[in-house]
Design an enzyme around this catalytic site. Structure first.
Site, PDB file in Angstrom:
ATOM      1  N   MET A 246      24.494  -1.867  25.196  1.00  0.00           N
ATOM      2  CA  MET A 246      24.577  -1.971  26.656  1.00  0.00           C
ATOM      3  C   MET A 246      25.472  -0.901  27.279  1.00  0.00           C
ATOM      4  SD  MET A 246      22.507  -4.374  27.113  1.00  0.00           S
ATOM      5  CE  MET A 246      22.726  -4.926  28.782  1.00  0.00           C
TER       6      MET A 246
ATOM      7  N   VAL B  66      25.485   3.383  28.663  1.00  0.00           N
ATOM      8  CA  VAL B  66      24.739   4.625  28.875  1.00  0.00           C
ATOM      9  C   VAL B  66      25.464   5.726  28.111  1.00  0.00           C
ATOM     10  CG1 VAL B  66      24.010   6.300  30.625  1.00  0.00           C
ATOM     11  CG2 VAL B  66      23.914   3.847  31.129  1.00  0.00           C
TER      12      VAL B  66
ATOM     13  N   HIS C 160      13.008  -1.396  24.701  1.00  0.00           N
ATOM     14  CA  HIS C 160      13.202  -1.955  26.037  1.00  0.00           C
ATOM     15  C   HIS C 160      12.153  -3.047  26.282  1.00  0.00           C
ATOM     16  CE1 HIS C 160      14.453  -2.040  30.198  1.00  0.00           C
ATOM     17  NE2 HIS C 160      13.185  -2.088  30.531  1.00  0.00           N
TER      18      HIS C 160
ATOM     19  N   VAL D 173      17.720   6.415  32.632  1.00  0.00           N
ATOM     20  CA  VAL D 173      17.801   5.044  32.140  1.00  0.00           C
ATOM     21  C   VAL D 173      16.382   4.588  31.773  1.00  0.00           C
ATOM     22  CG1 VAL D 173      18.412   2.661  32.718  1.00  0.00           C
ATOM     23  CG2 VAL D 173      19.850   4.539  33.511  1.00  0.00           C
TER      24      VAL D 173
HETATM   25  C1  GRF Z   1      16.248  -6.741  23.583  1.00  0.00           C
HETATM   26  O1  GRF Z   1      15.456  -7.469  24.478  1.00  0.00           O
HETATM   27  C2  GRF Z   1      16.037  -5.272  23.770  1.00  0.00           C
HETATM   28  O2  GRF Z   1      14.755  -4.944  24.169  1.00  0.00           O
HETATM   29  C3  GRF Z   1      17.024  -4.928  24.864  1.00  0.00           C
HETATM   30  O3  GRF Z   1      18.132  -5.742  24.612  1.00  0.00           O
HETATM   31  C4  GRF Z   1      17.728  -6.887  23.881  1.00  0.00           C
HETATM   32  C5  GRF Z   1      18.558  -6.908  22.647  1.00  0.00           C
HETATM   33  O4  GRF Z   1      18.342  -8.077  21.886  1.00  0.00           O
HETATM   34  N1  GRF Z   1      17.322  -3.515  24.886  1.00  0.00           N
HETATM   35  P1  GRF Z   1      18.911  -8.165  20.419  1.00  0.00           P
HETATM   36  O5  GRF Z   1      20.418  -7.912  20.505  1.00  0.00           O
HETATM   37  O6  GRF Z   1      18.222  -7.148  19.580  1.00  0.00           O
HETATM   38  O7  GRF Z   1      18.615  -9.571  19.982  1.00  0.00           O
END
Ligand code: GRF
Length: 205
Positions: free
Chosen positions: A90, A92, A109, A144
């Site tokens: 999470m 950038v 994503h 992004v």
């Molecule tokens: C997933 O939905 C992914 O697409 C997004 O963040 C979420 C991460 O889930 N980028 P996890 O930590 O892999 O369970």
């Protein structure tokens, strides 16, 4: 054997899917290290249980984003990782970092990009009333969720879907296509031409 660095911040279900794919010999790689910017991320526990090296890089330690990224860059270099997989990371990343690893950083994503980039993609899909959504594996560029698309999977959006039910349906596909995209990279099947990624000698998942 290709060495991967996985960057995480949370739950770690995609990390787990990649680990399982490696264990089942469907992905020919080694996860050299799992790096988190969140100290108590569940993903770190998943890595530990699987005997994978974990590192917490504290964003609070660095005043500038570039310095945080530099620390990650040094770890990746030290671990001799040639592919970086973002799995629910999470933050950038800075331009310097992205250029340094051009077409060697992948992200997953939970939408059919370029629709619904950024946070809460599943909410955005529901609000927009789309009939289909899905997930996208892409290389990272400076925007992004705007980088070259490697592969996508589609799921229906049902009339009675909630964010939870749609997210669950999409997540199942995430777990299926991310390891496939990684394996295609490892097998040198992905050919990047500008914004387009072509799959050599293989059908897209
Ligand atoms: C997933 O939905 C992914 O697409 C997004 O963040 C979420 C991460 O889930 N980028 P996890 O930590 O892999 O369970």
């Amino acid at each position: 054997m290709v060495r991967i660095a996985v960057l995480v911040s949370g739950r770690g279900s995609n990390l787990e899917a990649i680990i399982n794919s490696i264990v089942n010999k469907k992905t020919n790689a080694v996860i050299a290290v799992v790096i988190s910017n969140v100290q108590n991320a569940l993903a770190l526990e998943i890595a530990r249980v699987n005997g994978i090296k974990t590192l917490f890089v504290d964003p609070g330690k660095h005043k500038r984003r570039e310095d945080f990224d530099q620390e990650i860059m040094e770890i990746v270099k030290k671990e001799q990782a040639t592919l970086i997989c973002l799995a629910g990371f999470m933050r950038v990343l800075s331009k310097t970092f992205i250029h340094r690893f051009k077409n060697r950083i992948m992200n997953i994503h939970p939408s059919l990009l370029p629709s619904f980039p950024g946070l809460k993609a599943q909410n955005k899909a529901l609000d927009a009333g789309v009939k289909f959504s899905g997930c996208t594996v892409h290389f990272l560029d400076e925007g992004v969720d705007t980088g070259p698309i490697i592969c996508q999977a589609v799921v229906p959006v049902l009339d009675d879907d909630t964010v939870e039910s749609l997210s669950k349906r999409i997540l199942k596909e995430e777990h299926r296509i991310y390891p496939l995209a990684i394996q295609a990279f490892i097998a040198q099947r992905l050919v990047c031409e500008g914004r387009k990624v072509f799959w050599k000698n293989e059908k897209k998942p």
